[in-house]
Design an enzyme around this catalytic site. Structure first.
Site, mmCIF file in Angstrom:
data_model
loop_
_atom_site.group_PDB
_atom_site.id
_atom_site.type_symbol
_atom_site.label_atom_id
_atom_site.label_comp_id
_atom_site.label_asym_id
_atom_site.label_seq_id
_atom_site.Cartn_x
_atom_site.Cartn_y
_atom_site.Cartn_z
ATOM 1 C CB SER B 167 -0.925 -0.047 1.211
ATOM 2 O OG SER B 167 -1.987 0.851 1.055
ATOM 3 C CG ASP B 328 -6.194 -3.906 -3.666
ATOM 4 O OD1 ASP B 328 -7.029 -2.989 -3.492
ATOM 5 O OD2 ASP B 328 -4.998 -3.800 -3.349
ATOM 6 C CG HIS B 361 -5.646 -2.185 -0.083
ATOM 7 N ND1 HIS B 361 -4.680 -2.256 -1.068
ATOM 8 C CD2 HIS B 361 -5.165 -1.314 0.848
ATOM 9 C CE1 HIS B 361 -3.676 -1.452 -0.738
ATOM 10 N NE2 HIS B 361 -3.942 -0.884 0.410
#
Lengths: 199, 391
Positions: B167, B328, B361
């Site tokens: 991320s 995601d 995610h």
């Protein structure tokens, strides 16, 4: 038989590829060929493979591999950025053949293509006498679960190259884990072609 | 009494031996002066909270920098004394794990602008003696990297074996490759992008509006006032939604269908509401509203496509392992594929895998088994090339 033919085909490809060259293996599967080339020819090799499972196997072998569909994006590679582009038993699973081969010849100086010959005598006989889609040791999948979507013969491929004006620089034929020299379109189970653009 | 102390010691070592953890760890601090930011502003004093696990070898070439996500911290593995919960990437870091602490020296630091020990808006401005709040200068991902570089140099490391993170951590990995490519052998950006997209910025903006719309925010000058910013909870709730997927939420929150009362009291009737409220509330105890504003802005401005991806004037040789996750939708796989494309165009060696997962995610924290197969083997190969040859 299938594995022995493939092994011989891999060894042949390995003898074609030049030492320390830059190679792109499209549809590299579990990376057996890439590993062979890396060990035998010290090549700088990059693979592309659509199966996630195969990606893990490649990474376990310490290979560089991109999880992607070769039908998708070959256009981000630079012109002539590889000495060899290999399509080893993946051509028959490609959707956009014309586009993929065009891209391969743009990216690579030479393109090595290995594929099963769908005009081999055993397949002809099976279709003719049994009236069924052939299932052989070399092509073990039935019609409903085969990954292959292109059924081409050696003759087909040679004609295709002629039409597209691709130059065939080398060709080899394999049957029953031996090289085959006579009437390959009838007797060869596998074919290996090395092609390049006409200059 | 003596035996109970022995018991607890025994327990501790059992945990260390049988659960493959680095065990009890401590956060350390490194201070330096005069950090020049990308915008030219200078931070007179910077403190960096960091943790390390494993041992740095003689050649100092087995160091791996782990970069954390938006609301993460330096504590990525092991246990703090008295804590029940381990660091945020415990599944991946430890003896025998993907980031094997028997082989590698693992470093993780809290980012600049954060609120877990490293200088950020909640730190005291040495010039005024009060918290910076919104007087804290604007920062970008590149500034975070600059701070990490200082730390790496302080630890005596010239070149990192790898920089890895998911991320916002993945963005830092890419920024490292942009800013100091000569200082790294490899890079593992996970569930990241090469440029923030309008959808990502939109979610961040809603979070910021929730924070700034709360009257307790007081233009950022709320320190020492014992007030809670409920907007920050709302921001966190929204964040959590974007970290999950339709399928993962369904499987997590399908228990017990509540019946409507005669009158709505607008309590948390559904499982998912309870979960989000709980996550929102507990977040207030560990995160600073101003840090949320600063870091989310840094994410929004992230873009390694400009001026061009990877510096032109340097001979770059970094091995990349790019990872994304099928479900995601906050950092969709196509954005990792774009990173791969940029790398291909630069003729960099790259491995990419889009891992099948339904976690959204969050998968980068949860799909440890598949990630381990990729990261573990990727690093193994690198280790044998870089570290073994010189030993």
């Amino acid at each position: 038989m299938k594995n022995k033919n493939i092994l011989l085909s891999h060894l042949k490809i390995s003898s074609i590829v030049k030492e320390k060259s830059k190679v792109l293996d499209l549809g590299c599967g579990n990376g057996d060929l890439m590993l062979l080339l890396e060990q035998n020819k010290k090549v700088n090799i990059q693979g592309v493979e659509i199966s996630e499972k195969a990606i893990y196997e490649c990474v376990e072998k310490g290979l560089c591999v991109i999880h992607s569909d070769i039908d998708g994006d070959l256009n981000s590679y630079l012109d002539n950025s590889f000495d060899f582009v290999i399509l080893s038993h993946s051509l028959q699973q490609v959707k956009r053949i014309d586009e993929v081969l065009k891209q391969c010849l743009r990216i690579g100086k030479k393109v090595i293509i290995a594929f099963p010959n769908f005009a081999h005598i055993s397949l002809r006989l099976s279709l003719f006498f049994r009236g069924r889609a052939p299932v052989t040791k070399c092509l073990p999948s039935r019609w409903n679960n085969t990954p292959n979507i292109r059924f081409l013969s050696i003759k087909d491929f040679e004609l295709f190259c002629k039409e597209k004006e691709y130059k065939i620089v080398e060709k080899y034929f394999i049957t029953n884990s031996r090289f085959c020299y006579a009437f390959p379109n009838l007797f060869a189970q596998q074919a290996i072609f090395v092609i390049e653009k006409k200059h | 009494m003596h035996s109970s102390a022995q018991d607890s010691n025994y327990l501790k070592w059992s945990i260390v031996l049988f659960t493959k953890t680095v065990g009890i760890v401590q956060t350390k601090y490194f201070n330096f002066k005069n950090l020049v930011l990308s915008n030219g502003k200078i931070l007179a004093q910077v403190s960096v909270a960091y943790e390390t696990y494993g041992t740095l070898n003689k050649y100092k070439n087995n160091a791996i920098l782990i970069t954390h996500a938006f609301t993460g911290d330096a504590h990525c593995a092991g246990y703090h004394e008295g804590d029940e919960k381990p660091g945020w990437w415990e599944t991946m870091i430890g003896p025998g794990k993907a980031f094997d602490t028997n082989k590698y020296f693992i470093i993780c630091s809290n980012v600049l602008g954060g609120c877990a020990g490293t200088t950020g808006p909640s730190s005291k401005n040495p010039q005024t003696g009060t918290e910076y709040a919104t007087d804290f200068p604007a920062i970008v991902i590149s500034d975070m990297i600059k701070v990490q570089k200082k730390l790496i140099e302080f630890l005596g490391i010239k070149k990192l074996l790898c920089v890895a993170g998911g991320s916002m951590g993945g963005m830092q990995v890419l920024q490292w490759a942009m800013d100091y490519p000569e200082m790294m052998y490899s890079a593992i950006p996970i569930a990241a992008t090469s440029k923030s997209t309008p959808q990502q910025i939109a979610f961040n903006e809603v979070g910021r509006q929730a924070i700034m719309g709360d009257s307790n925010w007081q233009k950022g000058h709320y320190y020492n006032k014992d007030v809670k910013n409920n907007g920050l909870s709302v921001a966190r709730m929204l964040g959590h939604i974007t970290y999950m997927s339709d399928i993962s939420m369904k499987s997590k929150f399908s228990k017990g269908e509540p019946e409507p009362n005669e009158k709505f009291d607008f309590n948390a009737d559904f499982e998912v509401e309870k979960y989000l409220r709980h996550r929102g509330t507990t977040f207030l105890d560990r995160f600073d509203a101003n840090s949320y504003l600063y870091l989310s802005k840094a994410i929004d401005y992230f873009n390694v496509q400009k001026p061009n991806f990877l510096p032109e004037d340097k001979n770059i040789d970094i091995k990349f392992l790019v990872i994304s996750f099928e479900s995601d939708w906050l950092y969709p796989a196509y954005q990792s594929e774009e990173i791969v494309k940029l790398l291909k165009a630069k003729s960099q060696k790259v491995t990419y895998c889009n891992i099948h997962s339904t976690y959204g995610h969050d998968a980068f924290l949860l799909e440890a088994k598949d990630e381990t197969r990729l990261v573990g083997n990727f690093l193994n190969k690198l280790y044998s090339e870089v570290c073994s040859s010189e030993e």
